[in-house]
Design a protein around this motif. Structure first.
Motif, mmCIF file in Angstrom:
data_model
loop_
_atom_site.group_PDB
_atom_site.id
_atom_site.type_symbol
_atom_site.label_atom_id
_atom_site.label_comp_id
_atom_site.label_asym_id
_atom_site.label_seq_id
_atom_site.Cartn_x
_atom_site.Cartn_y
_atom_site.Cartn_z
ATOM 1 N N GLU A 42 0.833 -1.202 0.000
ATOM 2 C CA GLU A 42 0.000 0.000 0.000
ATOM 3 C C GLU A 42 0.866 1.250 0.000
ATOM 4 N N SER A 43 0.253 2.372 -0.305
ATOM 5 C CA SER A 43 0.987 3.635 -0.245
ATOM 6 C C SER A 43 1.491 3.828 1.165
ATOM 7 N N GLY A 44 2.744 4.162 1.264
ATOM 8 C CA GLY A 44 3.280 4.430 2.587
ATOM 9 C C GLY A 44 3.909 3.233 3.249
ATOM 10 N N HIS A 213 1.251 -0.894 -6.630
ATOM 11 C CA HIS A 213 0.254 -1.342 -5.665
ATOM 12 C C HIS A 213 -0.878 -2.058 -6.394
ATOM 13 N N ASN A 214 -0.657 -2.284 -7.656
ATOM 14 C CA ASN A 214 -1.708 -2.838 -8.513
ATOM 15 C C ASN A 214 -1.437 -4.314 -8.793
ATOM 16 N N LEU A 215 -2.259 -5.180 -8.194
ATOM 17 C CA LEU A 215 -2.032 -6.622 -8.336
ATOM 18 C C LEU A 215 -2.259 -7.105 -9.757
ATOM 19 N N LEU A 254 -5.541 -9.155 0.629
ATOM 20 C CA LEU A 254 -5.429 -8.376 -0.609
ATOM 21 C C LEU A 254 -6.121 -9.091 -1.753
ATOM 22 N N SER A 257 -9.775 -9.044 -1.615
ATOM 23 C CA SER A 257 -10.390 -7.736 -1.819
ATOM 24 C C SER A 257 -10.622 -7.410 -3.270
ATOM 25 N N ILE A 258 -10.002 -8.182 -4.158
ATOM 26 C CA ILE A 258 -10.167 -7.869 -5.575
ATOM 27 C C ILE A 258 -11.565 -8.254 -6.006
ATOM 28 N N PRO A 259 -12.301 -7.303 -6.564
ATOM 29 C CA PRO A 259 -13.645 -7.659 -7.015
ATOM 30 C C PRO A 259 -13.539 -8.611 -8.196
ATOM 31 N N ALA A 274 -6.839 -0.022 9.528
ATOM 32 C CA ALA A 274 -6.036 0.783 8.603
ATOM 33 C C ALA A 274 -4.558 0.569 8.883
ATOM 34 N N VAL A 275 -3.733 0.941 7.898
ATOM 35 C CA VAL A 275 -2.286 0.777 8.069
ATOM 36 C C VAL A 275 -1.804 1.722 9.163
ATOM 37 N N PRO A 276 -1.076 1.212 10.131
ATOM 38 C CA PRO A 276 -0.574 2.109 11.183
ATOM 39 C C PRO A 276 0.551 2.986 10.661
ATOM 40 N N SER A 277 0.668 4.178 11.228
ATOM 41 C CA SER A 277 1.776 5.043 10.834
ATOM 42 C C SER A 277 3.032 4.611 11.581
ATOM 43 N N GLN A 280 3.442 4.308 15.197
ATOM 44 C CA GLN A 280 2.454 3.531 15.941
ATOM 45 C C GLN A 280 2.436 2.073 15.554
ATOM 46 N N THR C 6 -6.400 -2.567 -7.159
ATOM 47 C CA THR C 6 -6.841 -2.410 -5.770
ATOM 48 C C THR C 6 -6.034 -1.258 -5.201
ATOM 49 N N LEU C 8 -5.133 0.925 -2.471
ATOM 50 C CA LEU C 8 -5.299 0.827 -1.025
ATOM 51 C C LEU C 8 -4.789 2.127 -0.432
ATOM 52 N N THR C 11 -4.964 5.506 5.530
ATOM 53 C CA THR C 11 -5.811 6.387 6.326
ATOM 54 C C THR C 11 -5.104 6.693 7.628
ATOM 55 N N SER C 13 -4.511 6.688 11.231
ATOM 56 C CA SER C 13 -5.058 5.769 12.219
ATOM 57 C C SER C 13 -4.979 6.322 13.637
#
Lengths: 319, 320, 323
Positions: A42-44, A213-215, A254, A257-259, A274-277, A280, C6, C8, C11, C13
């Motif tokens: 994911e981003s980040g 990030h694109n499967l 992941l 989650s793909i439709p 959500a992804v923790p920063s 954290q 996807t 993602l 957010t 947190s």
């Protein structure tokens, strides 16, 4: 066979306001010649930072905090800047996410591609000019003789990305790092650019690190995959094995989650939470606060990377 | 690009017209209704008002007044109240005197401001950066004449550099070489003082431009190509950072004219600023209005020149 | 199988709601030491000015206009001559900052000057800001509307350009010199000649804000234009205005001192730091305190405003939001 790129235990930290936060934690991966490794997350999650670290382009307040990055047999960590400058552009080429802003608006396309050649080869100016035209042709830009004297703003996004690719492969590097090369482009152009990278890889036997990030892209263009979550590697396998039999709960989430076609009326799955920063991160496994299969052990200790099948590794306490 | 420039030029001609109208309008704020003598304004005596009315044809309707003014201005008919000499030659002569200071000051500003700003940007957050920032702010915050007097005191006592006028009295008798050096010496302090604020302001702009540019993606691309640091900064980053400053070029002139009023007074330099000040003191309206007008004309010319240069330098405009 | 991207998103947190922009800006400002110093200096200055106004207006011991020819040009901390009658003695019992060529207590004059200089600064900037917001908002919001052959935006911007053509200080000097001398004229002239920068900023902000959804929503609700402009849009455009205003006060104080130097500033016996400084220039050697006290006072205050202004610019910079 020696991998072109071998990264082990790479850690990168950022020192902000007196605190040191580890953003990339003991990351390891390898790529062979002619192979495409997708780095997914994911981003980040730290994938771009990892890529920059491979080129030694991490700038303060970030710094590499340990580990090794080997290009063939040469260790890149702690190499002096001048040696790194010889490697960048020559042995490793990199293309970035936003071609719209990654080219200098005041120089012609020919100047910018030529610059790499002038820096790393001893070709004469005329030879450089000819090579630029060849490169433009090789990356699929029509009418190279006209385009070579154009400025970036006179080109479309897709064409600019082709120019970036031309710059990156001009000196026939061993490794091409593509950091989300198509995220900022239209879907139709995406396919063309990725196809181009595949072709060049075949022609020049380059190892490609494809960050995305694109499967979907992973499935179509990568040979192997490494999944990153919150700065650590979660799972690593060949593309086929990953999609057929994911071991890490994150990867499983992941993929769920793909439709999919045909599943009308059902609720779309998404991973809870959500992804923790970075400041954290939970102690223990970083995915523990979202994992549907979490065990007590997961919250306490960081799972080690274990081999599940041939060339298939995952970091999870579950088997 | 040519269409753009032509349009630009025509727009400026239009602006010029309005500028002249406003410059002309200034004569109307002063004495209130010319037929009255405002008892609260000790500066307007009846004979002054009569003079103004005659010179500006204030008995005529408004638009005719404007036409007369313009006609008189360009035919050299417009005369100074003080000595009845035509206005334009006076201004031209004094402007030539001011020119060396303008040029010197501009040179000093650009030579010092750019390296300082670039260095501060490249070493952002360092002691040099914060130190030069503080010095820059301090320079902007000092009243011009305060600093000038301090400098004069120090300089004259320590170094004996001349600070009064354009040349030493009697120097015209000396040999050309000495005369030339004398002129140069007299030029040093006024130019420096005029330049100080400009250096401070410009180096701040340069710094912030460089900081912006250094964060751009194409700088990272340049590094990824293996180019060395100097090439990245001076070839890739700097050229982009410098582009907006071409436009500042044209705006330096009005700043210099404005500042020259004070500095020429302090250093007894017979330039255009001092002429304007003396004219204001003497209520020499023709001269005052014309100076304002000329200054505005120069600004328009300067900014037009800047636009032309910018259009030539930035390929994004040049090729549109 | 068709795989779609996807995407993602990350957010935030953290549990606590994010700070309001104002609080974020305040936090950043506090961290800037220079800007904080500026703010403190200004707070102190305002207190001094308020106290000064009261003291100089009401207390005879602080009357800045009292002439004591017996005690002229006394240095700072000098004691009062016995020849000075009691009702003319300064309240502190000695001349804290010395006396000037008419025996007036410099401290009291500086106090009065602080009030006047600040007033000139704030009022001039107030006028400039109001004008700037007015023109900028109209140009940005109604820009495309045409009045005959010219659009509103063009009209206002050309007018701004024309005003910008004149060298500002020279224009101010001309205007101030032609008008009857008064503090109100000075404030008005400075205000009328420095609105252009603010107008440009506001116009730029309004041009981009105009396209945003909340403006559409406000219009769709049938709110009158002035409400949309000044209650909904303006608060979002205030950042460059605040920065401009802060730096504008600094500039106004400097302009006033320059006008005083040339003899066109506030007239005696009213004191501003500018005219105390200007009067003091004749006494640099004999009574340097007359020159240096007002000079350094101006430098410190103007510097404080400038530092605060720059600090505000950093703190309110939208590019660095959510830090």
């Amino acid at each position: 066979m020696n991998p072109v790129l071998h990264v082990s235990n790479l850690s990168i930290a950022f020192d902000i306001k007196g605190r040191s936060t580890t953003v990339v934690d003991e990351v390891g991966l390898y790529i062979n010649a002619g192979e495409t490794l997708a780095l997914v997350g994911e981003s980040g999650c730290g994938k771009s930072v990892t890529a920059l670290a491979l080129m030694g382009l991490i700038e303060s307040p970030g710094r590499v905090n340990g580990g090794s990055v080997k290009l063939q047999d040469q260790e890149l960590i702690n190499l002096p800047e001048s040696a790194l400058q010889d490697i960048r552009g020559k042995s490793i080429g990199m293309i970035f996410q936003e071609p719209m802003v990654a080219l200098n608006p005041l120089f012609t396309v020919g100047d910018q591609i030529g610059e790499v050649l002038l820096r790393h080869t001893s070709l004469s100016r005329d030879a450089v000019q000819r090579k630029c035209l060849e490169l433009l042709d090789q990356v699929g830009i029509p009418d190279p003789a006209r385009r070579i004297n154009q400025y970036p703003h006179e080109m479309s996004g897709g064409m600019k990305q082709r120019v970036m690719i031309a710059m990156a492969i001009a000196c026939e590097p061993m490794l091409l790092i593509a950091d989300e090369p198509t995220t900022a482009l239209d879907v139709t152009v995406q396919a063309q650019i990725l196809g181009l990278i595949d072709q060049l890889q075949k022609d020049m036997n380059i190892a490609v690190l494809l960050i995305t990030h694109n499967l979907g892209i992973v499935a179509q263009h990568a040979d192997r995959v490494t999944v990153m979550y919150a700065g650590r590697i979660a799972e690593s396998a060949s593309v086929h094995d990953l999609f057929a039999d994911p071991h890490h709960p994150y990867t499983q989430g992941l993929l769920k989650s793909i439709p999919r076609n045909g599943e009308t009326g059902a609720r779309l799955y998404s991973i809870d939470g959500a992804v923790p920063s970075p400041d954290q991160f939970p102690a223990g496994c970083r995915f523990s606060n979202r994992c549907p299969l979490v065990l007590e052990q997961c919250r306490e200790s960081v799972p080690t990377m274990t081999q599940r099948q041939t060339s298939h590794y995952a970091a999870c306490w579950q088997d | 690009m040519r269409a753009f420039l032509i349009r630009n030029f025509l727009q400026r001609l239009l602006l010029l017209f309005f500028v002249s109208v406003i410059a002309h309008a200034m004569v109307h704020i002063a004495p209130g209704e010319p037929s009255e003598v405002d008892p609260a304004n000790p500066r307007m005596k009846p004979e002054d008002i009569a003079k103004i009315r005659a010179a500006f044809h204030l008995d005529e309707p408004l638009h005719l007044q404007y036409v007369y003014w313009m006609r008189d201005l360009f035919t050299g008919e417009l005369k100074s109240f003080k000595d009845s000499q035509p206005v334009l030659p006076k201004i031209a002569g004094r402007f030539v005197n001011s020119l060396p200071i303008f040029i010197c000051a501009t040179l000093i500003v650009w030579t010092l401001a750019f390296p300082t700003g670039i260095h501060a940007a490249v070493r952002r957050g360092s002691f040099y950066d914060r130190g030069s920032t503080f010095v820059a702010y301090s320079l902007i915050s000092i009243p011009g004449f305060f600093l000038a007097y301090l400098v004069i005191l120090w300089v004259v006592q320590q170094f004996g550099i001349p600070v009064i006028g354009m040349r030493t009295f009697g120097a015209s008798e000396a040999q050309p070489w000495l005369r030339f050096m004398d002129r140069i010496w007299h030029l040093v302090i006024p130019s420096l003082m005029s330049a100080l604020v400009g250096i401070a302001v410009l180096s701040r702009y340069v710094r912030s431009q460089m900081v912006d540019v250094l964060q751009q993606e194409y700088v990272r691309t340049a590094r990824a190509k293996g180019l060395d640091n100097d090439t990245v900064i001076y070839r890739h980053a700097l050229r982009n950072a410098l582009l907006p400053f071409i436009t500042m070029f044209g705006l330096m002139l009005p700043a210099l004219i404005g500042g020259s009023v004070i500095f020429e007074q302090i250093f007894a330099w017979p330039g255009i600023g001092r002429l304007g000040y003396e004219a204001i003191l003497a209520r020499d309206f023709p001269l005052v209005l014309t100076i304002n007008f000329i200054a505005a004309v120069l600004t328009l010319a300067g900014t037009f020149l800047s636009d032309v240069m910018y259009a030539m330098a930035d390929p994004r405009i040049r090729l549109s | 199988m068709a795989y779609s991207a996807t995407t993602l998103d990350q957010t935030n947190s953290t549990i606590a709601p994010p700070d309001s922009p104002a609080r974020q800006a305040w936090r950043i400002l506090k961290q800037d030491r220079l800007a904080s110093a500026g703010l403190i200096i200004l707070a102190v200055l305002i207190l001094i000015a308020i106290a000064g106004k009261w003291l100089t207006d009401t207390q005879t011991g602080f009357d800045p206009a009292t002439v004591r020819l017996v005690d002229k040009l006394r240095p700072p901390m000098a004691s009062i001559s016995d020849l000075v009658p009691t009702e003319e003695r300064p309240a502190l019992g000695f001349y804290l900052l010395g006396t000037d060529d008419l025996g007036r207590d410099v401290f009291s004059r500086m106090l009065q000057g602080s009030v006047v200089s600040l007033t000139i600064g704030f009022v001039a900037v107030g006028i400039a800001t109001v004008l700037g917001i007015f023109f900028g908002a109209l140009a940005g919001y109604y820009g495309d509307k045409r009045l005959g052959f010219i659009s509103v935006d063009n009209l206002i911007m050309r007018f701004t350009d024309v005003m910008l053509c004149f060298p500002t200080f020279f224009l101010i000097l001309t205007a101030v010199a032609l008008l009857p001398p008064s503090i109100y004229n000075i404030m008005a002239i400075i205000g009328l000649t420095s609105w252009m920068g603010t107008a440009r900023f506001v116009r730029a902000e309004f041009l981009s804000l105009r396209e945003q959804d909340f403006v559409e929503a406000a219009r769709a609700l049938g709110l009158p234009a002035w409400r949309v402009l000044f209650i909904h849009m303006l608060p979002n455009a205030m950042a460059p205005v605040l920065v401009s205003a802060t730096i504008g006060v600094a500039s106004a104080i400097l302009t006033e001192s320059a006008l005083s130097f040339l003899g066109f500033g506030v007239q005696p016996p009213d004191a501003t730091w500018g005219n105390i400084l200007s009067d003091g220039k004749s006494y640099i050697f004999d009574a340097p305190w007359l020159f240096f006290f007002p000079g350094f006072a101006i430098v410190i205050v103007v510097l404080a405003f400038n530092l605060l202004g720059e600090g505000l610019r950093e703190a309110l910079n939208p590019k660095l939001r959510s830090r």
